[in-house]
Design a protein around this motif. Structure first.
Motif, short mmCIF file in Angstrom:
data_model
loop_
_atom_site.label_atom_id
_atom_site.label_comp_id
_atom_site.label_asym_id
_atom_site.label_seq_id
_atom_site.Cartn_x
_atom_site.Cartn_y
_atom_site.Cartn_z
N LYS A 1 72.02 -50.30 -35.55
CA LYS A 1 72.19 -48.88 -35.86
C LYS A 1 71.29 -48.52 -37.02
CE LYS A 1 75.82 -45.42 -36.74
NZ LYS A 1 75.18 -44.73 -37.89
N ASP A 2 70.65 -47.37 -36.92
CA ASP A 2 69.69 -46.90 -37.91
C ASP A 2 70.41 -46.34 -39.13
OD1 ASP A 2 67.48 -45.92 -39.24
OD2 ASP A 2 67.12 -44.27 -37.85
N GLY A 3 71.16 -47.19 -39.82
CA GLY A 3 71.91 -46.73 -41.00
C GLY A 3 72.80 -45.56 -40.62
N PHE B 1 78.90 -53.23 -32.91
CA PHE B 1 79.78 -53.02 -34.04
C PHE B 1 79.02 -53.19 -35.35
CE2 PHE B 1 82.09 -54.80 -30.50
CZ PHE B 1 83.20 -53.99 -30.37
N VAL B 2 79.24 -52.27 -36.28
CA VAL B 2 78.73 -52.40 -37.64
C VAL B 2 79.85 -52.04 -38.60
CG1 VAL B 2 76.32 -51.89 -37.04
CG2 VAL B 2 77.85 -50.02 -37.74
N ALA B 3 79.70 -52.44 -39.85
CA ALA B 3 80.70 -52.11 -40.87
C ALA B 3 80.53 -50.66 -41.33
CB ALA B 3 80.56 -53.05 -42.06
N GLY B 4 81.63 -50.06 -41.73
CA GLY B 4 81.60 -48.68 -42.18
C GLY B 4 80.58 -48.38 -43.26
N PRO B 5 80.49 -49.21 -44.32
CA PRO B 5 79.51 -48.92 -45.37
C PRO B 5 78.08 -48.91 -44.88
CG PRO B 5 81.18 -50.43 -46.18
CD PRO B 5 81.39 -50.31 -44.70
N TRP B 6 77.76 -49.70 -43.85
CA TRP B 6 76.41 -49.63 -43.29
C TRP B 6 76.22 -48.31 -42.53
CZ3 TRP B 6 71.76 -51.21 -43.92
CH2 TRP B 6 70.81 -50.90 -42.94
N SER B 7 77.20 -47.94 -41.73
CA SER B 7 77.08 -46.72 -40.94
C SER B 7 77.07 -45.47 -41.81
CB SER B 7 78.24 -46.64 -39.95
OG SER B 7 78.14 -45.50 -39.12
N ARG B 8 77.84 -45.49 -42.91
CA ARG B 8 77.93 -44.31 -43.76
C ARG B 8 76.74 -44.15 -44.70
NH1 ARG B 8 83.02 -46.21 -44.78
NH2 ARG B 8 82.38 -46.69 -46.90
N SER B 9 76.22 -45.27 -45.23
CA SER B 9 75.22 -45.14 -46.29
C SER B 9 74.10 -46.17 -46.22
CB SER B 9 75.91 -45.24 -47.66
OG SER B 9 76.54 -46.52 -47.80
N GLY B 10 74.08 -47.00 -45.20
CA GLY B 10 73.03 -48.02 -45.12
C GLY B 10 73.12 -49.02 -46.26
N ASP B 11 74.33 -49.36 -46.68
CA ASP B 11 74.55 -50.29 -47.78
C ASP B 11 74.11 -51.68 -47.35
OD1 ASP B 11 75.59 -52.02 -49.71
OD2 ASP B 11 77.39 -50.80 -50.02
N ALA C 1 70.99 -47.99 -31.49
CA ALA C 1 69.90 -48.47 -30.64
C ALA C 1 70.30 -48.34 -29.17
CB ALA C 1 69.58 -49.93 -30.97
N ALA C 2 69.31 -48.07 -28.33
CA ALA C 2 69.50 -48.02 -26.88
C ALA C 2 68.77 -49.19 -26.24
CB ALA C 2 68.99 -46.69 -26.32
N ASN C 3 69.04 -49.43 -24.97
CA ASN C 3 68.37 -50.48 -24.19
C ASN C 3 68.46 -51.84 -24.89
OD1 ASN C 3 67.47 -48.54 -22.27
ND2 ASN C 3 65.76 -48.01 -23.63
N TRP C 4 69.56 -52.09 -25.57
CA TRP C 4 69.68 -53.29 -26.41
C TRP C 4 69.86 -54.52 -25.52
CZ3 TRP C 4 71.90 -57.57 -28.44
CH2 TRP C 4 71.70 -57.86 -29.80
N THR C 5 68.95 -55.47 -25.66
CA THR C 5 68.93 -56.65 -24.79
C THR C 5 68.63 -57.91 -25.60
OG1 THR C 5 68.15 -55.32 -22.92
CG2 THR C 5 67.84 -57.69 -22.76
N PHE C 6 69.38 -58.96 -25.34
CA PHE C 6 69.20 -60.25 -26.01
C PHE C 6 68.57 -61.23 -25.05
CE2 PHE C 6 71.09 -64.49 -27.11
CZ PHE C 6 70.43 -64.67 -28.33
N VAL C 7 67.49 -61.89 -25.50
CA VAL C 7 66.81 -62.90 -24.69
C VAL C 7 66.86 -64.22 -25.46
CG1 VAL C 7 64.70 -63.56 -23.49
CG2 VAL C 7 65.30 -61.13 -23.72
N PRO C 8 67.79 -65.11 -25.14
CA PRO C 8 67.88 -66.39 -25.87
C PRO C 8 66.70 -67.29 -25.54
CG PRO C 8 69.39 -66.38 -24.01
CD PRO C 8 68.82 -65.00 -24.09
N ALA C 9 66.34 -68.13 -26.52
CA ALA C 9 65.27 -69.12 -26.31
C ALA C 9 63.99 -68.46 -25.82
CB ALA C 9 65.73 -70.21 -25.35
N TYR C 10 63.68 -67.32 -26.39
CA TYR C 10 62.47 -66.60 -25.99
C TYR C 10 61.25 -67.50 -26.18
CZ TYR C 10 59.11 -62.76 -25.61
OH TYR C 10 58.08 -61.94 -25.22
N GLY C 11 60.42 -67.61 -25.15
CA GLY C 11 59.30 -68.54 -25.22
C GLY C 11 57.96 -67.86 -25.06
N MET C 12 56.94 -68.64 -25.11
CA MET C 12 55.57 -68.16 -24.96
C MET C 12 55.44 -67.34 -23.67
SD MET C 12 52.51 -67.99 -26.18
CE MET C 12 52.35 -69.29 -27.40
N GLY C 13 54.80 -66.19 -23.78
CA GLY C 13 54.61 -65.35 -22.62
C GLY C 13 55.87 -64.62 -22.19
#
Length: 387
Positions: free
Chosen positions: A211-213, A244-254, A218-230
């Motif tokens: 989340k941008d503070g 999920f993010v904590a409130g202080p991050w969402s409210r003020s980017g702490d 974020a959209a299209n959020w995708t995890f690629v484990p063991a990302y390799g060459m190419g």
């Protein structure tokens, strides 16, 4: 920065709703700033990402090899999007601090790299409209980059390094991966790791990789484990179900709360933990001590295709501007959100995650800082592992 932000009740932010609703609150109650202490002691803000199979398929289809190759480190968010929110401007990014009494120094981007070091044929120069300042690469760094490019043979990991390619394999090579995400219409990359959880779906990363503070998710959020060459994806891709993010991050980017937890969808009907395994996670650890930090730095001398690690002893923030701890580390942008592990066994690649890569000070590119995993992070994890 406010270091004494009160910890309030949990609050999920549902996709399409105007305001957040409190976990455990009565129907219709939708104000995150109206705490329900009976629900939880710590405020958790949630975003529902790809809920249905069709939505998850759309996210996975979005990330073609070409899009993955062009995605930039999240540290370039405001440079690329010309944003005006919490993370606005080239010199105003949360978590990229000027050291006390050096406010005239230009700030570098969050996370780890210098904005100008994007491997894109002068992209930074075109974005700025002028020749960018580049991070100095000493002969020692140049030699290290050559060794990385040639693929150094496996050797015993160092217990004190500011950035070496991980060639030893083990569990960490599978559990750590790259994150691909879209913010403000532009595509970016971060790092993340699986953790042992009840639902077998949780990965941990930096809050600014989710989340941008005070801005958007974020959209299209995708995890690629063991990302390799190419862009090899031998273990599949996993779209985010809930974030999920904590409130202080969402409210003020702490930056003390720059942690994100993501519950993933399955891939081919399998949970990520069952495919690649997990790392342990712990909260309220003793400060200091030895740690290994991992990530996929994408700016020179790195290229984002290899797992890199830093190792050394933790130290307190010398400026006292955060409760974070520092690690000697020259990993560049793209490594944000990568796991820091204590009690790490290089022989097995297993350890216990107690922080993630978060920010650097503008006058010290050799030290990475990571948030302390205290009670707020534990509440974040407890919520995510039952999502």
């Amino acid at each position: 920065m406010t270091l004494s932000t009160p910890l309030l009740a949990a609050a999920p932010l549902l996709a399409g709703l105007i305001g957040p609703a409190l976990l455990g609150a009565a129907p219709g109650q939708q104000q995150a700033d109206r705490p329900d202490h009976r629900a939880m002691r710590h405020e958790i803000v949630e975003h529902v990402a790809a809920r249905t199979t069709a939505e998850q398929r759309r996210v996975l289809d979005y990330w073609t090899p070409e899009r993955m190759a062009k995605a930039l480190p999240i540290d370039l968010l405001d440079t690329v999007t010309n944003g005006s929110g919490l993370l606005s401007g080239l010199t105003g990014r949360t978590g990229v601090r000027a050291a006390p009494d050096v406010s005239s120094r230009r700030l570098t981007p969050r996370g780890d790299g210098v904005i100008t070091d994007v491997a894109a044929d002068g992209l930074a120069a075109s974005l700025w409209g002028r020749t960018p300042r580049r991070q100095a690469v000493t002969p020692r760094h140049q030699a290290a980059a050559v060794r990385r490019d040639q693929g150094a043979p496996a050797r015993r990991p160092e217990t004190n390094t500011v950035g070496s390619r991980w060639n030893t394999g083990g569990a960490v090579a599978r559990t750590t991966g790259r994150v691909f995400l879209t913010v403000r219409g532009a595509d970016f990359v971060c790092s993340a790791s699986t953790v042992r959880s009840a639902n077998r779906d949780v990965v941990v990363t930096a809050g600014h990789c989710v989340k941008d503070g005070t801005g958007g998710w974020a959209a299209n959020w995708t995890f690629v484990p063991a990302y390799g060459m190419g862009g090899a994806q031998r273990f599949g891709q996993y779209a985010a179900r809930r974030m999920f993010v904590a409130g202080p991050w969402s409210r003020s980017g702490d930056d003390n709360y720059d942690v994100g937890m993501v519950a993933l969808a399955t891939s081919g009907g399998r949970h990520v933990a069952d495919v690649v395994g997990t790392q342990e996670i712990a909260f309220n650890p003793a400060r200091g001590g030895q740690v290994f930090g991992f990530g996929y730095p994408a700016d020179p001398p790195y290229d984002g295709h290899h797992l890199v690690y830093c190792a050394g002893r933790l130290r307190a923030d010398p400026y006292g501007q955060s409760r974070d701890q520092g690690l000697g580390c020259e990993m560049t942008a793209g490594s944000s959100g990568g796991p820091w592990m204590t009690t790490f066994d290089p022989a097995t690649g297993k350890g216990t995650i107690t922080s993630v890569s978060s920010f650097k000070y503008s006058d010290d590119q050799r030290t990475m800082y990571g948030p302390y995993f205290g009670d707020a992070t534990k509440a974040l994890f407890d919520t995510a592992e039952h999502a």
